[in-house]
Design an enzyme around this catalytic site. Structure first.
Site, PDB file in Angstrom:
ATOM      1  N   HIS A   1      -7.844   9.387  -1.363  1.00  7.70           N
ATOM      2  CA  HIS A   1      -7.186   9.363  -0.063  1.00  7.70           C
ATOM      3  C   HIS A   1      -8.012   9.992   1.056  1.00  7.70           C
ATOM      4  O   HIS A   1      -7.822   9.662   2.224  1.00  7.70           O
ATOM      5  CB  HIS A   1      -5.836  10.072  -0.178  1.00  7.70           C
ATOM      6  CG  HIS A   1      -4.810   9.564   0.771  1.00  7.70           C
ATOM      7  ND1 HIS A   1      -3.461   9.638   0.520  1.00  7.70           N
ATOM      8  CD2 HIS A   1      -4.907   8.979   1.994  1.00  7.70           C
ATOM      9  CE1 HIS A   1      -2.782   9.120   1.527  1.00  7.70           C
ATOM     10  NE2 HIS A   1      -3.637   8.717   2.441  1.00  7.70           N
TER      11      HIS A   1
ATOM     12  N   ASP B   1       0.843  -1.199   0.000  1.00  5.05           N
ATOM     13  CA  ASP B   1       0.000   0.000   0.000  1.00  5.05           C
ATOM     14  C   ASP B   1       0.876   1.246   0.000  1.00  5.05           C
ATOM     15  O   ASP B   1       1.731   1.414   0.859  1.00  5.05           O
ATOM     16  CB  ASP B   1      -0.893  -0.012   1.247  1.00  5.05           C
ATOM     17  CG  ASP B   1      -1.778   1.218   1.336  1.00  5.05           C
ATOM     18  OD1 ASP B   1      -2.903   1.170   0.819  1.00  5.05           O
ATOM     19  OD2 ASP B   1      -1.341   2.226   1.929  1.00  5.05           O
TER      20      ASP B   1
ATOM     21  N   LEU C   1      -1.821  -1.176  14.460  1.00  2.43           N
ATOM     22  CA  LEU C   1      -1.048  -1.360  15.687  1.00  2.43           C
ATOM     23  C   LEU C   1      -1.233  -0.202  16.664  1.00  2.43           C
ATOM     24  O   LEU C   1      -0.534  -0.108  17.669  1.00  2.43           O
ATOM     25  CB  LEU C   1       0.443  -1.538  15.355  1.00  2.43           C
ATOM     26  CG  LEU C   1       0.765  -2.659  14.361  1.00  2.43           C
ATOM     27  CD1 LEU C   1       2.263  -2.806  14.180  1.00  2.43           C
ATOM     28  CD2 LEU C   1       0.141  -3.978  14.802  1.00  2.43           C
TER      29      LEU C   1
ATOM     30  N   TYR D   1       2.702   9.900  -0.155  1.00  4.14           N
ATOM     31  CA  TYR D   1       3.847   9.307   0.536  1.00  4.14           C
ATOM     32  C   TYR D   1       5.165   9.594  -0.176  1.00  4.14           C
ATOM     33  O   TYR D   1       6.232   9.415   0.410  1.00  4.14           O
ATOM     34  CB  TYR D   1       3.692   7.788   0.652  1.00  4.14           C
ATOM     35  CG  TYR D   1       2.468   7.304   1.392  1.00  4.14           C
ATOM     36  CD1 TYR D   1       1.658   8.165   2.131  1.00  4.14           C
ATOM     37  CD2 TYR D   1       2.117   5.955   1.358  1.00  4.14           C
ATOM     38  CE1 TYR D   1       0.532   7.702   2.794  1.00  4.14           C
ATOM     39  CE2 TYR D   1       0.995   5.489   2.019  1.00  4.14           C
ATOM     40  CZ  TYR D   1       0.200   6.360   2.724  1.00  4.14           C
ATOM     41  OH  TYR D   1      -0.911   5.893   3.373  1.00  4.14           O
TER      42      TYR D   1
ATOM     43  N   SER E   1       6.713  -1.135   8.730  1.00  4.39           N
ATOM     44  CA  SER E   1       7.969  -1.028   9.443  1.00  4.39           C
ATOM     45  C   SER E   1       9.081  -1.001   8.408  1.00  4.39           C
ATOM     46  O   SER E   1       8.912  -1.507   7.295  1.00  4.39           O
ATOM     47  CB  SER E   1       8.185  -2.214  10.401  1.00  4.39           C
ATOM     48  OG  SER E   1       9.434  -2.089  11.067  1.00  4.39           O
TER      49      SER E   1
ATOM     50  N   ARG F   1      11.021  -6.699  12.243  1.00  4.20           N
ATOM     51  CA  ARG F   1       9.642  -6.325  12.549  1.00  4.20           C
ATOM     52  C   ARG F   1       8.719  -6.629  11.376  1.00  4.20           C
ATOM     53  O   ARG F   1       7.562  -7.028  11.565  1.00  4.20           O
ATOM     54  CB  ARG F   1       9.578  -4.841  12.917  1.00  4.20           C
ATOM     55  CG  ARG F   1       8.257  -4.408  13.547  1.00  4.20           C
ATOM     56  CD  ARG F   1       7.985  -5.105  14.862  1.00  4.20           C
ATOM     57  NE  ARG F   1       9.047  -4.924  15.840  1.00  4.20           N
ATOM     58  CZ  ARG F   1       9.204  -3.837  16.603  1.00  4.20           C
ATOM     59  NH1 ARG F   1       8.387  -2.820  16.475  1.00  4.20           N
ATOM     60  NH2 ARG F   1      10.181  -3.782  17.477  1.00  4.20           N
TER      61      ARG F   1
ATOM     62  N   SER G   1     -10.984   6.223   0.829  1.00  5.20           N
ATOM     63  CA  SER G   1     -10.336   6.108   2.129  1.00  5.20           C
ATOM     64  C   SER G   1     -10.857   7.209   3.040  1.00  5.20           C
ATOM     65  O   SER G   1     -10.998   8.358   2.604  1.00  5.20           O
ATOM     66  CB  SER G   1      -8.813   6.222   1.986  1.00  5.20           C
ATOM     67  OG  SER G   1      -8.165   6.170   3.242  1.00  5.20           O
TER      68      SER G   1
END
Length: 290
Positions: free
Chosen positions: A122, A51, A205, A56, A246, A251, A153
């Site tokens: 987005h 994704d 998370l 970004y 991550s 991780r 989104s």
């Protein structure tokens, strides 16, 4: 449920041959200088869903990682997003097409059209005119096969219902929203499931905010896992595609090592009930259902 694998697909939308793998690799806040290496690690470890987004500023690195991974393009599910309208359907279409070409650099050499598996809006944008413009551009990409699915989104029920007044493709194929035990957005999730809108979960998370929560710690100890792994497994069993991220290989591997456990019904219920009176406590935002 324990038979889930990283390549298992979401249930919805059942009408599409191309559906999201049940877990994805997020690249938000991943510096361009290390995004490629992180994505190559994720693909090597078994992720098949990545994704990204125009915002970004790492689409090129994601695309290069997929092209250089040795994994056939059709075996990797790529999602990207557009943040803003460009002033006309054609200009917005061209902006999206540029992202698609960046994300699929091997297409020309392989004698095919570049494509992404999912292109989504987005955010809710500033006006219905902007939403109409961007959705029309995505519909064009979908019609051309350059986007195998299109979605949104951070859109609540009201904005998705509003789409009926202008959309040729409805319902949207996906809605990416913040989801975890402390932000369950129950009304929106119920609505998406009822309308067969695939759900992906960012911030699964909780940005590490609840890492020392007693309930999570107890469950993690019970299963021989970390609290992060418990949270990812929770999303999987809810039918949401979590997008953990991550840039540390250990991780990245750990976040995928969740397919050998299953949370019990009692454990799922305990996590369902961590929010008092069902009131969401997001780390980013709750979609406005108005």
């Amino acid at each position: 449920m324990s038979k889930l694998q990283p390549t298992s697909l979401l249930k919805y939308p059942s009408s599409l041959a191309t559906r999201m793998p049940c877990i994805g690799f997020g690249t938000w806040d991943s510096p361009a200088t290390i995004t490629k290496a992180s994505c190559l690690s994720a693909l090597k470890l078994g992720y098949r869903h990545i994704d990204t987004a125009q915002y970004y500023a790492n689409e090129a690195e994601v695309g290069n990682a997929v092209a250089e991974s040795g994994i056939p393009r059709e075996d990797v599910y790529l999602t990207t997003k557009i943040l803003s309208a460009r002033g006309s359907v054609d200009k917005t279409y061209q902006a999206c097409l540029k992202s698609i070409e960046i994300l699929d650099p091997a297409a020309e050499k392989q004698g095919r059209k570049p494509y992404v598996d999912q292109f989504i809006i987005h955010n809710i944008l500033g006006s219905i005119e902007q939403r109409k413009e961007v959705w029309a551009a995505l519909e064009r990409l979908y019609d051309e096969g350059r986007a195998k699915s299109i979605g949104v989104s951070n859109w609540g029920i009201g904005k998705i219902e509003e789409m009926k007044t202008y959309a040729k493709v409805w319902p949207p194929h996906a809605n990416q929203v913040e989801l975890h035990a402390w932000c369950q957005q129950r009304d929106l999730v119920e609505y998406c499931n009822k309308n067969e809108i695939g759900i992906s979960a960012y911030a699964p998370l909780v940005r590490n905010r609840e890492a020392h929560n007693e309930i999570l710690v107890s469950m993690a100890k019970n299963h021989g896992k970390t609290t992060a792994q418990v949270l990812i497994r929770y999303c999987l069993q809810k039918g949401w595609a979590p997008l953990p991220k991550s840039d540390r290989e250990e991780r990245i591997k750990e976040n995928l090592d969740v397919f050998d456990i299953e949370l019990s019904g009692e454990e799922m219920e305990r996590l369902d009930n961590v929010i008092s009176d069902g009131e969401d406590d997001p780390v980013v935002q709750v979609a406005n259902n108005d």
